[in-house]
Motif scaffolding. Sequence first.
Motif, PDB file in Angstrom:
ATOM      1  N   ALA A  55     -25.832 -29.778 -19.862  1.00  0.00           N
ATOM      2  CA  ALA A  55     -24.406 -29.704 -20.221  1.00  0.00           C
ATOM      3  C   ALA A  55     -23.506 -30.225 -19.098  1.00  0.00           C
ATOM      4  O   ALA A  55     -22.404 -30.717 -19.361  1.00  0.00           O
ATOM      5  CB  ALA A  55     -24.031 -28.270 -20.581  1.00  0.00           C
ATOM      6  N   ARG A  85     -15.624 -28.563 -18.417  1.00  0.00           N
ATOM      7  CA  ARG A  85     -16.291 -28.861 -19.694  1.00  0.00           C
ATOM      8  C   ARG A  85     -16.174 -27.693 -20.688  1.00  0.00           C
ATOM      9  O   ARG A  85     -16.818 -27.723 -21.743  1.00  0.00           O
ATOM     10  CB  ARG A  85     -17.764 -29.192 -19.437  1.00  0.00           C
ATOM     11  N   LEU A 132     -17.491 -24.749 -20.614  1.00  0.00           N
ATOM     12  CA  LEU A 132     -18.812 -24.208 -20.923  1.00  0.00           C
ATOM     13  C   LEU A 132     -18.908 -22.725 -20.582  1.00  0.00           C
ATOM     14  O   LEU A 132     -19.929 -22.101 -20.859  1.00  0.00           O
ATOM     15  CB  LEU A 132     -19.889 -24.979 -20.152  1.00  0.00           C
ATOM     16  N   LEU A 166     -18.537 -26.466 -15.013  1.00  0.00           N
ATOM     17  CA  LEU A 166     -18.509 -25.557 -16.184  1.00  0.00           C
ATOM     18  C   LEU A 166     -17.079 -25.394 -16.702  1.00  0.00           C
ATOM     19  O   LEU A 166     -16.837 -25.425 -17.906  1.00  0.00           O
ATOM     20  CB  LEU A 166     -19.090 -24.191 -15.800  1.00  0.00           C
ATOM     21  N   THR A 223     -23.066 -27.035 -28.323  1.00  0.00           N
ATOM     22  CA  THR A 223     -22.989 -26.994 -26.872  1.00  0.00           C
ATOM     23  C   THR A 223     -23.223 -25.558 -26.410  1.00  0.00           C
ATOM     24  O   THR A 223     -22.799 -24.608 -27.059  1.00  0.00           O
ATOM     25  CB  THR A 223     -21.609 -27.477 -26.376  1.00  0.00           C
ATOM     26  N   HIS A 234     -22.765 -22.215 -24.264  1.00  0.00           N
ATOM     27  CA  HIS A 234     -21.567 -21.549 -23.745  1.00  0.00           C
ATOM     28  C   HIS A 234     -21.964 -20.200 -23.153  1.00  0.00           C
ATOM     29  O   HIS A 234     -22.759 -19.468 -23.736  1.00  0.00           O
ATOM     30  CB  HIS A 234     -20.503 -21.352 -24.845  1.00  0.00           C
TER      31      HIS A 234
END
Lengths: 286, 286
Positions: free
Chosen positions: B168, B27, B29, B24, B2, B4
């Motif tokens: 994402a 999740r 992120l 964001l 994923t 980041h």
Amino acid sequence: VTVHFDTVTIIGVGLLGGSLGLALKTRNLAGTIRGVGRREATLAIAAKVGAVDETSLDAAQACTGADLVVICTPAALVPKVLDEIAPACSTTAVVTDVASTKDTICTHAKKTWPSPLRFVGSHPMAGSEKYGPEHSDPELYEGCVTIVEDHPDADAQAQNAVRELWEAVGARVVPMAPNLHDSMVARTSHVPHIAAGCIAQSAAELGDVHAVAATGFRDVTRVAAGRAEIWRDICLTNQKAIATSLVDLGQRVAAVEEMVARGDGEELMAFFRAAQEARAKALGGE
Amino acid sequence: VTVHFDTVTIIGVGLLGGSLGLALKTRNLAGTIRGVGRREATLAIAAKVGAVDETSLDAAQACTGADLVVICTPAALVPKVLDEIAPACSTTAVVTDVASTKDTICTHAKKTWPSPLRFVGSHPMAGSEKYGPEHSDPELYEGCVTIVEDHPDADAQAQNAVRELWEAVGARVVPMAPNLHDSMVARTSHVPHIAAGCIAQSAAELGDVHAVAATGFRDVTRVAAGRAEIWRDICLTNQKAIATSLVDLGQRVAAVEEMVARGDGEELMAFFRAAQEARAKALGGE
């Protein structure tokens, strides 16, 4: 007091004619209903679903002795039907139609039934994607706005009978002059439909745009999916009002194009605000 | 794997910016999210709803050390913001935006970040009638088509990062050249919107037409109810494509007007058939 007709002749037994027959039957508003069509097969379906009691291929003959005649053919055929049945109709017969354009038809009828004016045009705005007598629905006119010709010289009894006919099958009657009706439907229905077709073609010129085509595009162009034959006939029977309204639309589009080209933010702001207000006004202050 | 981001700077914390921050955060992120705005009050709301961790009134300062910068201001302000933050952005920062027009912005960015091209424009097509950070929704981008600038000279790492960012948070990424994007949105959204405004005004000129205005009119003109400021800005930022497309629409309307005026049934039939096919084609064979 409910209106009642002894003998009703319905010329054209498609969805609108068939549904009217069924609505009259189920509400006991008519004695005998005669259905007129050009094809035996269609007439047989109309009789089978109970929309008509008798069938005929001869419009004039079927009008003899009728106290109400409703012409439910496509709009383009109505003037011809009027000429055909005029000699057969009794002087007390009330005659109406269901075509979505009114000025040409009502003007033509003034000549056929000059005085007293026993023809009173109607436009029940019953929308349906279905057609054919097999889809006859006795509730089709329930709550349906129906424009009824408003003419100062009209025979009052005929005008009342037509109003009562539609109200008896559940419609909401709005009296209106034929030329105003035609301008209004041109600007609220016919021209929006044509514009939707133009918008769809302009977008499709770029290929498959569906990745970027959002709800707005679907909404605006939805009406472009209508049947081509029907819309061609509408254009041919409401020629003047549609042509005038298309010129008006073209001028408005050109005016915005100029505002965009010269980057006039103030004018654009005024345009979009006026558009919001215009929509609310057109929809009765919604 | 994923994506980041350690430090994300979101410039403009309205519905789109706020929702991106929240998406964001929820999740996981991003490390720190910095929110930039022009009003303390708006920034305070964005912080309160959890869309941003830090707030600032100074865009350039807030970009220092950020590895991702997302410009969520109105489209018209993006070029100015780009100029303002350019000196502060690190050479490895990835910069994108969310404006609904792309050519002017992407062309401008090419000058600001000439090489390598660390700016990659985006247009998430997230429709909502709401605005303001108080309506931030972490699911706003779920299933949302997002156009991402497709440029042959773009920095591959930056382009991947932008794609991964949107994927994402749930978006469906469609790569597209900025000028094709602008033509497509002009013809599927901007021009239909302007046409709807013209149609509404043309109808309202006749007064209260709501008795005859059926579902079709409501559908076609629905988008005319949008906010005037937003549509003015869209016209000013997508000037060329909109002006060209309005000329195209005007020509199509004029062509139909001629068919109607001369009563050309065959041409009208062909027009309405082509309109049906065009809509189906534009919507990807729906």
